[in-house]
Write a protein that holds these residues in place. Structure first.
Motif, PDB file in Angstrom:
ATOM      1  N   PHE A  36      57.432   0.695  -5.694  1.00  0.00           N
ATOM      2  CA  PHE A  36      56.001   0.682  -6.011  1.00  0.00           C
ATOM      3  C   PHE A  36      55.509  -0.686  -6.463  1.00  0.00           C
ATOM      4  N   VAL A  37      56.425  -1.619  -6.771  1.00  0.00           N
ATOM      5  CA  VAL A  37      55.995  -2.956  -7.211  1.00  0.00           C
ATOM      6  C   VAL A  37      55.472  -3.733  -5.995  1.00  0.00           C
ATOM      7  N   ALA A  38      54.280  -4.261  -6.119  1.00  0.00           N
ATOM      8  CA  ALA A  38      53.604  -4.924  -5.005  1.00  0.00           C
ATOM      9  C   ALA A  38      53.554  -6.428  -5.196  1.00  0.00           C
ATOM     10  N   LYS A  39      53.845  -7.157  -4.126  1.00  0.00           N
ATOM     11  CA  LYS A  39      53.650  -8.604  -4.126  1.00  0.00           C
ATOM     12  C   LYS A  39      52.327  -8.890  -3.432  1.00  0.00           C
ATOM     13  N   LEU A  40      51.416  -9.562  -4.126  1.00  0.00           N
ATOM     14  CA  LEU A  40      50.091  -9.876  -3.605  1.00  0.00           C
ATOM     15  C   LEU A  40      50.043 -11.352  -3.230  1.00  0.00           C
ATOM     16  N   ALA A  41      49.758 -11.632  -1.966  1.00  0.00           N
ATOM     17  CA  ALA A  41      49.655 -13.004  -1.477  1.00  0.00           C
ATOM     18  C   ALA A  41      48.210 -13.260  -1.081  1.00  0.00           C
ATOM     19  N   MET A  42      47.571 -14.233  -1.745  1.00  0.00           N
ATOM     20  CA  MET A  42      46.175 -14.543  -1.501  1.00  0.00           C
ATOM     21  C   MET A  42      46.032 -15.928  -0.883  1.00  0.00           C
ATOM     22  N   THR A  43      45.156 -16.050   0.087  1.00  0.00           N
ATOM     23  CA  THR A  43      44.894 -17.334   0.732  1.00  0.00           C
ATOM     24  C   THR A  43      43.400 -17.638   0.695  1.00  0.00           C
ATOM     25  N   LYS A  44      43.060 -18.911   0.910  1.00  0.00           N
ATOM     26  CA  LYS A  44      41.666 -19.362   0.966  1.00  0.00           C
ATOM     27  C   LYS A  44      40.898 -19.039  -0.315  1.00  0.00           C
ATOM     28  N   ILE A  45      41.577 -19.193  -1.456  1.00  0.00           N
ATOM     29  CA  ILE A  45      40.917 -18.998  -2.749  1.00  0.00           C
ATOM     30  C   ILE A  45      40.019 -20.207  -3.005  1.00  0.00           C
ATOM     31  N   PRO A  46      38.743 -20.001  -3.306  1.00  0.00           N
ATOM     32  CA  PRO A  46      37.818 -21.140  -3.384  1.00  0.00           C
ATOM     33  C   PRO A  46      37.887 -21.905  -4.700  1.00  0.00           C
ATOM     34  N   ARG A  47      37.627 -23.206  -4.604  1.00  0.00           N
ATOM     35  CA  ARG A  47      37.428 -24.075  -5.756  1.00  0.00           C
ATOM     36  C   ARG A  47      35.965 -24.511  -5.782  1.00  0.00           C
ATOM     37  N   PRO A  48      35.486 -24.993  -6.926  1.00  0.00           N
ATOM     38  CA  PRO A  48      34.089 -25.446  -7.009  1.00  0.00           C
ATOM     39  C   PRO A  48      33.747 -26.560  -6.027  1.00  0.00           C
ATOM     40  N   ASP A  49      34.736 -27.404  -5.661  1.00  0.00           N
ATOM     41  CA  ASP A  49      34.451 -28.515  -4.757  1.00  0.00           C
ATOM     42  C   ASP A  49      34.453 -28.113  -3.286  1.00  0.00           C
ATOM     43  N   GLY A  50      34.654 -26.821  -3.007  1.00  0.00           N
ATOM     44  CA  GLY A  50      34.640 -26.339  -1.637  1.00  0.00           C
ATOM     45  C   GLY A  50      36.008 -26.248  -0.986  1.00  0.00           C
ATOM     46  N   SER A  51      37.025 -26.823  -1.611  1.00  0.00           N
ATOM     47  CA  SER A  51      38.385 -26.701  -1.074  1.00  0.00           C
ATOM     48  C   SER A  51      38.954 -25.329  -1.424  1.00  0.00           C
ATOM     49  N   THR A  52      40.118 -25.007  -0.871  1.00  0.00           N
ATOM     50  CA  THR A  52      40.752 -23.720  -1.129  1.00  0.00           C
ATOM     51  C   THR A  52      42.240 -23.921  -1.400  1.00  0.00           C
ATOM     52  N   LEU A 125      43.684  -0.455  -0.398  1.00  0.00           N
ATOM     53  CA  LEU A 125      44.421  -0.882   0.778  1.00  0.00           C
ATOM     54  C   LEU A 125      43.734  -0.398   2.047  1.00  0.00           C
ATOM     55  N   ASP A 126      43.917  -1.141   3.140  1.00  0.00           N
ATOM     56  CA  ASP A 126      43.265  -0.761   4.388  1.00  0.00           C
ATOM     57  C   ASP A 126      43.853   0.518   4.977  1.00  0.00           C
ATOM     58  N   THR A 127      45.125   0.795   4.697  1.00  0.00           N
ATOM     59  CA  THR A 127      45.799   2.001   5.175  1.00  0.00           C
ATOM     60  C   THR A 127      46.686   2.541   4.062  1.00  0.00           C
ATOM     61  N   PRO A 128      46.647   3.856   3.779  1.00  0.00           N
ATOM     62  CA  PRO A 128      47.491   4.401   2.716  1.00  0.00           C
ATOM     63  C   PRO A 128      48.982   4.182   2.994  1.00  0.00           C
ATOM     64  N   VAL A 129      49.760   4.049   1.928  1.00  0.00           N
ATOM     65  CA  VAL A 129      51.214   3.936   2.016  1.00  0.00           C
ATOM     66  C   VAL A 129      51.795   5.296   1.648  1.00  0.00           C
ATOM     67  N   THR A 130      52.464   5.938   2.595  1.00  0.00           N
ATOM     68  CA  THR A 130      52.955   7.300   2.393  1.00  0.00           C
ATOM     69  C   THR A 130      54.467   7.380   2.226  1.00  0.00           C
ATOM     70  N   THR A 131      55.161   6.252   2.352  1.00  0.00           N
ATOM     71  CA  THR A 131      56.619   6.258   2.273  1.00  0.00           C
ATOM     72  C   THR A 131      57.151   5.684   0.956  1.00  0.00           C
ATOM     73  N   VAL A 132      56.245   5.347   0.043  1.00  0.00           N
ATOM     74  CA  VAL A 132      56.627   4.851  -1.278  1.00  0.00           C
ATOM     75  C   VAL A 132      55.996   5.761  -2.324  1.00  0.00           C
ATOM     76  N   THR A 133      56.773   6.183  -3.310  1.00  0.00           N
ATOM     77  CA  THR A 133      56.253   7.038  -4.373  1.00  0.00           C
ATOM     78  C   THR A 133      55.463   6.200  -5.370  1.00  0.00           C
ATOM     79  N   PRO A 134      54.190   6.526  -5.573  1.00  0.00           N
ATOM     80  CA  PRO A 134      53.398   5.758  -6.548  1.00  0.00           C
ATOM     81  C   PRO A 134      53.911   5.980  -7.968  1.00  0.00           C
ATOM     82  N   LEU A 135      53.552   5.041  -8.854  1.00  0.00           N
ATOM     83  CA  LEU A 135      53.873   5.143 -10.271  1.00  0.00           C
ATOM     84  C   LEU A 135      52.631   5.643 -10.995  1.00  0.00           C
TER      85      LEU A 135
END
Length: 243
Positions: A36-52, A125-135
């Motif tokens: 049930f432990v999830a790794k979240l990977a985020m991309t294109k996170i904005p900065r005030p100067d317009g970079s990511t 999530l875009d699609t439910p996860v049915t093969t992992v037991t939630p906590l």
């Protein structure tokens, strides 16, 4: 105080690096545990100067289509927490402990809901996860002296942090109970066992329930008090939205 998911904000991209431990001074999670432990990977996170830039957080599956994590993982360019459509591409991976030998279950995050009471968010999530037991989220208050397991994908140290490739675990003891937060200290394998960079949102749990998620604390590893966000105070809010 630092926000662990954002400590590497100066990086425009995360480059490939040698394998690193997660949860400072923790131990490897055995195969087949804590799916049930999830790794979240985020991309294109904005900065005030317009970079990511790119970054990571940790979370926990609490319903087939919902992850519970820390709220500050999702924000605008000025670090203000946001609700609604996920503000940047976020991939959620579940059901693995070793990225070198397993692929896990990958989903895309589509919506984030921020709690008002503390630094917690729900991620749809875009699609439910049915093969992992939630906590299951806790519904009763934790107690001082209670021991909890911490599991996360964070770095070994807050100096030159590197996202983990192997899920780590450790044991902490509840040292302080506040209205919306818990203070915890490392207990095993060392008193310096502690959450680290990219562990934001990492679950603190018992055998049956998710008690809290990582918020912030001193530079890691450390033997001080770590601040976590209580889950029980949001039990009704979580149930009404993540049914």
């Amino acid at each position: 105080m630092r926000l662990r998911a954002l400590l590497a904000a100066a990086l425009i991209t995360i480059t490939t690096a040698p394998a690193a431990s997660a949860v400072a001074h923790g131990t490897d999670v055995p195969p087949g545990h804590f799916g049930f432990v999830a790794k979240l990977a985020m991309t294109k996170i904005p900065r005030p100067d317009g970079s990511t830039y790119s970054s990571f957080c940790t979370g926990a599956l609490i319903a087939p289509a919902w992850i519970l994590t820390t709220g500050h993982c999702f924000h605008d360019a000025h670090r203000n927490r946001v609700s609604g459509k996920v503000p940047y591409p976020t991939t959620v991976t579940l059901g693995l402990v070793d990225e070198a030998t397993e692929s896990g279950i990958a989903r895309k995050a589509t919506e984030v809901l921020q709690a008002k009471e503390n630094d917690i968010a729900l991620l749809r999530l875009d699609t439910p996860v049915t093969t992992v037991t939630p906590l299951a989220p806790a519904t009763t208050p934790p107690k001082i002296g209670q021991q909890l397991t911490l599991a996360g994908w964070g770095s070994l140290t807050s100096a030159n942090p590197t996202p983990a490739t192997h899920l780590q675990q450790g044991t902490v003891t509840v040292a302080k109970v506040e209205p919306t937060t818990l203070g915890v200290r490392g207990a095993a394998p060392e008193i310096t066992t502690s959450a680290c960079t990219y562990d934001s949102g990492a679950p603190y749990f018992t055998e049956d329930h998710l008690v809290a998620v990582e918020a912030t604390g001193p530079g890691c590893p450390h033997a001080g008090i770590e601040t976590t966000s209580r889950v029980d105070v949001l039990a009704n809010w979580i149930e009404s939205r993540a049914a």
